[in-house]
Design a protein around this motif. Structure first.
Motif, PDB file in Angstrom:
ATOM      1  N   ASN A  94     -29.667 -55.130  44.586  1.00  0.00           N
ATOM      2  CA  ASN A  94     -28.949 -54.045  43.932  1.00  0.00           C
ATOM      3  C   ASN A  94     -28.795 -54.407  42.462  1.00  0.00           C
ATOM      4  O   ASN A  94     -28.327 -55.492  42.129  1.00  0.00           O
ATOM      5  N   ARG A  95     -29.221 -53.514  41.575  1.00  0.00           N
ATOM      6  CA  ARG A  95     -29.220 -53.876  40.156  1.00  0.00           C
ATOM      7  C   ARG A  95     -27.813 -53.958  39.573  1.00  0.00           C
ATOM      8  O   ARG A  95     -27.629 -54.494  38.482  1.00  0.00           O
ATOM      9  N   PHE A  96     -26.828 -53.430  40.278  1.00  0.00           N
ATOM     10  CA  PHE A  96     -25.470 -53.422  39.733  1.00  0.00           C
ATOM     11  C   PHE A  96     -24.524 -54.391  40.436  1.00  0.00           C
ATOM     12  O   PHE A  96     -23.428 -54.646  39.948  1.00  0.00           O
ATOM     13  N   PHE A  97     -24.932 -54.896  41.602  1.00  0.00           N
ATOM     14  CA  PHE A  97     -24.023 -55.747  42.373  1.00  0.00           C
ATOM     15  C   PHE A  97     -24.777 -56.937  42.950  1.00  0.00           C
ATOM     16  O   PHE A  97     -25.952 -56.828  43.290  1.00  0.00           O
ATOM     17  N   GLU A  98     -24.115 -58.050  43.036  1.00  0.00           N
ATOM     18  CA  GLU A  98     -24.668 -59.251  43.682  1.00  0.00           C
ATOM     19  C   GLU A  98     -24.887 -58.944  45.155  1.00  0.00           C
ATOM     20  O   GLU A  98     -24.072 -58.306  45.793  1.00  0.00           O
ATOM     21  N   ASP A 141     -21.744 -54.120  50.745  1.00  0.00           N
ATOM     22  CA  ASP A 141     -20.478 -54.410  51.418  1.00  0.00           C
ATOM     23  C   ASP A 141     -19.341 -53.501  50.950  1.00  0.00           C
ATOM     24  O   ASP A 141     -18.167 -53.813  51.145  1.00  0.00           O
ATOM     25  N   ALA A 142     -19.693 -52.357  50.332  1.00  0.00           N
ATOM     26  CA  ALA A 142     -18.643 -51.496  49.758  1.00  0.00           C
ATOM     27  C   ALA A 142     -17.735 -50.883  50.826  1.00  0.00           C
ATOM     28  O   ALA A 142     -16.547 -50.685  50.606  1.00  0.00           O
ATOM     29  N   PHE A 143     -18.310 -50.600  52.007  1.00  0.00           N
ATOM     30  CA  PHE A 143     -17.553 -49.846  53.021  1.00  0.00           C
ATOM     31  C   PHE A 143     -16.792 -50.794  53.947  1.00  0.00           C
ATOM     32  O   PHE A 143     -17.344 -51.374  54.876  1.00  0.00           O
ATOM     33  N   ILE A 144     -15.529 -50.949  53.643  1.00  0.00           N
ATOM     34  CA  ILE A 144     -14.652 -51.905  54.342  1.00  0.00           C
ATOM     35  C   ILE A 144     -14.121 -51.294  55.632  1.00  0.00           C
ATOM     36  O   ILE A 144     -14.065 -51.941  56.659  1.00  0.00           O
ATOM     37  N   ARG A 145     -13.706 -50.053  55.563  1.00  0.00           N
ATOM     38  CA  ARG A 145     -13.164 -49.295  56.697  1.00  0.00           C
ATOM     39  C   ARG A 145     -12.051 -50.069  57.402  1.00  0.00           C
ATOM     40  O   ARG A 145     -12.102 -50.296  58.614  1.00  0.00           O
ATOM     41  N   ASP A 146     -11.051 -50.471  56.636  1.00  0.00           N
ATOM     42  CA  ASP A 146      -9.940 -51.246  57.201  1.00  0.00           C
ATOM     43  C   ASP A 146      -8.843 -50.294  57.662  1.00  0.00           C
ATOM     44  O   ASP A 146      -8.085 -49.755  56.860  1.00  0.00           O
ATOM     45  N   ARG A 147      -8.767 -50.098  58.954  1.00  0.00           N
ATOM     46  CA  ARG A 147      -7.815 -49.149  59.527  1.00  0.00           C
ATOM     47  C   ARG A 147      -6.380 -49.485  59.145  1.00  0.00           C
ATOM     48  O   ARG A 147      -5.568 -48.599  58.893  1.00  0.00           O
ATOM     49  N   GLU A 148      -6.070 -50.780  59.131  1.00  0.00           N
ATOM     50  CA  GLU A 148      -4.696 -51.229  58.910  1.00  0.00           C
ATOM     51  C   GLU A 148      -4.192 -50.809  57.524  1.00  0.00           C
ATOM     52  O   GLU A 148      -3.172 -50.137  57.398  1.00  0.00           O
ATOM     53  N   SER A 149      -4.958 -51.182  56.491  1.00  0.00           N
ATOM     54  CA  SER A 149      -4.531 -50.860  55.122  1.00  0.00           C
ATOM     55  C   SER A 149      -4.876 -49.423  54.740  1.00  0.00           C
ATOM     56  O   SER A 149      -4.351 -48.896  53.762  1.00  0.00           O
ATOM     57  N   GLY A 150      -5.768 -48.804  55.511  1.00  0.00           N
ATOM     58  CA  GLY A 150      -6.171 -47.435  55.170  1.00  0.00           C
ATOM     59  C   GLY A 150      -7.199 -47.356  54.066  1.00  0.00           C
ATOM     60  O   GLY A 150      -7.480 -46.275  53.557  1.00  0.00           O
TER      61      GLY A 150
END
Lengths: 444, 444
Positions: B440-444, B176-185
């Protein structure tokens, strides 16, 4: 206009899936997920082929770039498809357009590089090109087991030898080596296979390559270097030079210098094409095109933009009023005077605020053609006629609209003037570029 | 038959473009130019996908194999497409079938390997698999700047660490790392990016990988090792084992040993599938199938075949009458007794002449199923029920006919018996194989 009617532009598309401009993913209609969305890339390359572009050119990095986290988290350029896998996939949905991949001579092996480009050339029916890079980004070294980045001159020394090895491996088999005679059971003639047995200062590679000679003989060689060793390497080896002059005057200097070096190296000056990189922003009016660019720049976040402006000015620009003009008195600095003068000139000619200047430098501040199809065609015709360029490595400001503007509006205007092809002349990238098929150095 | 109805076979196709059999290019109807003819490969993979095969698996070498020139010139296996470029191209013309590429841990860099497989996984919608090889062919070392081939145990030590680095790089970003939120940039959340910073005995790799986590989490891990370190590496890391037992008895021993090691390593025994390699020759009758195989073997040239037989017997077989039976009295030798006993047994059970024996060993002498769809399905059912295999890595004797015989005749028979799927269960290769998506061994 008669001269320009006989000489035509070459156009390649310099691609990152979402655009090179860091604000592009926020532009209305953009595809922010294009880094991993093959459908979008298929649509881009299909349009570029319909517009008869010479090649689709994938930029590349071998690391997540080292940026302050505030800039990094806003960047869509951090992750995307790897060039060979992407271009191989795109080769299947196209028939004519060239496919240029960036590959490093510093962090890869010549046997792998030779093999992958030869395979792409066979897959695509002779459309592969190799953008030789020495990988300037020092972060890459840490991804390849080295604490120290290789020195600039060492990288170029290795690159020159690497090129000799790769092209030598491509010549491992004569074009007629594969007989495949069912009756006698002889598949190939071993006398038409060459064992390279390269023993150099940097590389030792035995060969032969386990792949037939590429359809183009060698994939087209592309180079981007502007430094002195970069220019010399290009003059000796490159067939396309992708450079970044600031304006026509510096482009002409670069053009004359590189073409002179090509002739000095004993080559035909027409066998190296110089294609400066240029951002192309098309509008119905010049004002509309400028407004599009300002809107695009406005999507670059001020926090990450101001750092770029500070570097170019050599002073901490975050102390200035973002919505005022650039102060006329700037403190003394060790920064490049040319760089600072460029900023001052831009602030005056376009009347930009500090914020807008920062966003320009944080987005894309290189050569740009911003105008109507007519004004851009006028400019490109001058660059071609005055030997500033043999064509352009086009960067799109945002996708898909910025690409559509070029293929649907600018290209037809160039075609109308006889400045660009209306159809492909042949089927290989060498044929599009008017480049000869290299002879095999080991076989007639 | 009720047990076999609940448990199903997995089938992958182990491919060289013209077949692995050295005589295959001379077989009637063969495509001798398939090494560089994408159209043929498209037709093969399309048929395999229609037959619901789990995966298309590209064999590979990193050198022209070191053979006497008389054998080399008759071999179609010397040159072909490189696996990543080919599989990326084939990903576009298919939707479901898995795409397994061979890649070496001895002669490549983990950052490149991680990146290319991740890219293929994204391109194909989650269908990539990595066949981890340590590259046993000593000729390869000379193509990569080394005079000495790396020792077997060193190769496996490096392979184990290489696997840790590659899988660690695949985990560089949370899903879920890639948020791509246009509003906040904000394009991605830097707290959901992990810098691996691996510092090991063999490898130092900083990371992060410049590519989002693969669709499958990790591409499927395939291993072929049969040696003790090979079995152990497979038990710790592999999800598919591709092995070469001679018969059901040795297959059961191997199966029990590897599954035992899997459990000892703390893994679920069903999360590693054992798929022995098998040549499959289908005929309308058993006699017809055997005759097809003898015809295929007859295309192996005697000059190159006799050397293989001599190696297996440990004596110079060129002194025997080619058209007579194998002499009953053979001189003493240091050669493997198992190997010699295998030849003697084959000469007796199939009544082969010296020439035919030589051509068998010069062509393909491993595990084979030769018969009608019914007899082959019977045999495969036994292998599955008795835990000799979870399925097979199928090798086709010749192409396209040998592949058509499997997809059009054997597969329907297996499907009729409930031994093979009638349609894909999901869309990723992990789903076809019933393998979990790794956390993923580093993230839930």
């Amino acid at each position: 206009m008669t001269e320009t009617n006989t000489k035509k532009l070459h156009l390649t598309a310099f691609m990152r899936p979402v655009s090179l401009h860091t604000g592009a993913w926020r532009y209305p209609g953009a595809y922010p997920d294009a880094n991993f969305n093959l459908q979008h890339l298929k649509s881009f390359i299909t349009k570029l082929e319909a517009a008869k572009f010479d090649a689709f050119f994938m930029a590349d990095h071998l690391a997540v770039l080292n940026m302050p986290v505030e800039a990094l988290k806003r960047s869509h350029t951090v992750t995307s498809f790897e060039p060979f896998t992407l271009l191989s996939a795109l080769s299947v949905v196209t028939e004519k357009i060239g496919l240029a991949a960036t590959a490093s001579t510093t962090y890869d092996e010549p046997y792998h590089i030779a093999r992958r480009f030869a395979s792409l050339d066979h897959l695509s029916g002779g459309r592969a090109a190799w953008n030789i890079v020495t990988t300037g980004n020092p972060e890459s070294s840490k991804n390849f087991g080295r604490d120290q980045h290789m020195e600039h001159s060492d990288r170029y020394k290795r690159a020159r030898e690497f090129y000799d090895v790769v092209t030598g491996l491509w010549d491992s088999f004569a074009d007629d080596a594969f007989i495949r005679d069912r009756e006698s059971g002889v598949y190939f003639d071993p006398d038409r296979m060459h064992v390279l047995d390269h023993q150099g200062d940097e590389l030792r590679v035995r060969g032969p390559l386990n792949i037939a000679r590429p359809i183009q003989g060698w994939p087209v060689i592309v180079q981007a270097g502007q430094s002195d060793p970069g220019r010399q390497l290009a003059a000796e080896t490159a067939e396309v030079v992708f450079c970044s002059p600031r304006d026509l005057a510096s482009a002409k200097e670069l053009y004359a210098d590189i073409k002179g070096r090509v002739v000095a190296a004993g080559r035909d000056r027409n066998h190296l094409k110089i294609l400066p990189a240029a951002l192309v922003v098309v509008g119905a009016t010049v004002e509309e095109a400028k407004a599009k660019r300002l809107e695009l720049d406005s999507y670059v976040h001020y926090d990450s933009a101001i750092a770029s402006l500070s570097v170019s000015l050599g002073v901490d620009a975050s102390k200035f009023d973002p919505d005022g003009p650039l102060p006329t008195e700037l403190p003394d600095t060790n920064a490049s005077k040319t760089s600072r003068a460029g900023v001052v000139q831009l602030s005056q000619t376009e009347g930009l605020t500090v914020r807008q200047l920062a966003q320009r430098y944080g987005g894309y501040s290189g050569l740009a053609f911003v105008g109507t199809p007519e004004t851009i065609a006028d400019e490109m015709a001058v660059w071609l006629a005055e030997e500033g360029a043999d064509g352009f490595t086009v960067t799109f400001p945002f996708l898909p609209q910025g690409l559509d503007d070029v293929t649907e509006k600018l290209v037809p205007e160039l075609q109308r003037r006889g400045l660009f092809r209306k159809d492909y002349e042949g089927s290989t990238l060498r044929e599009h570029l008017g480049l000869p098929r290299p002879p095999n150095r080991f076989f007639e």
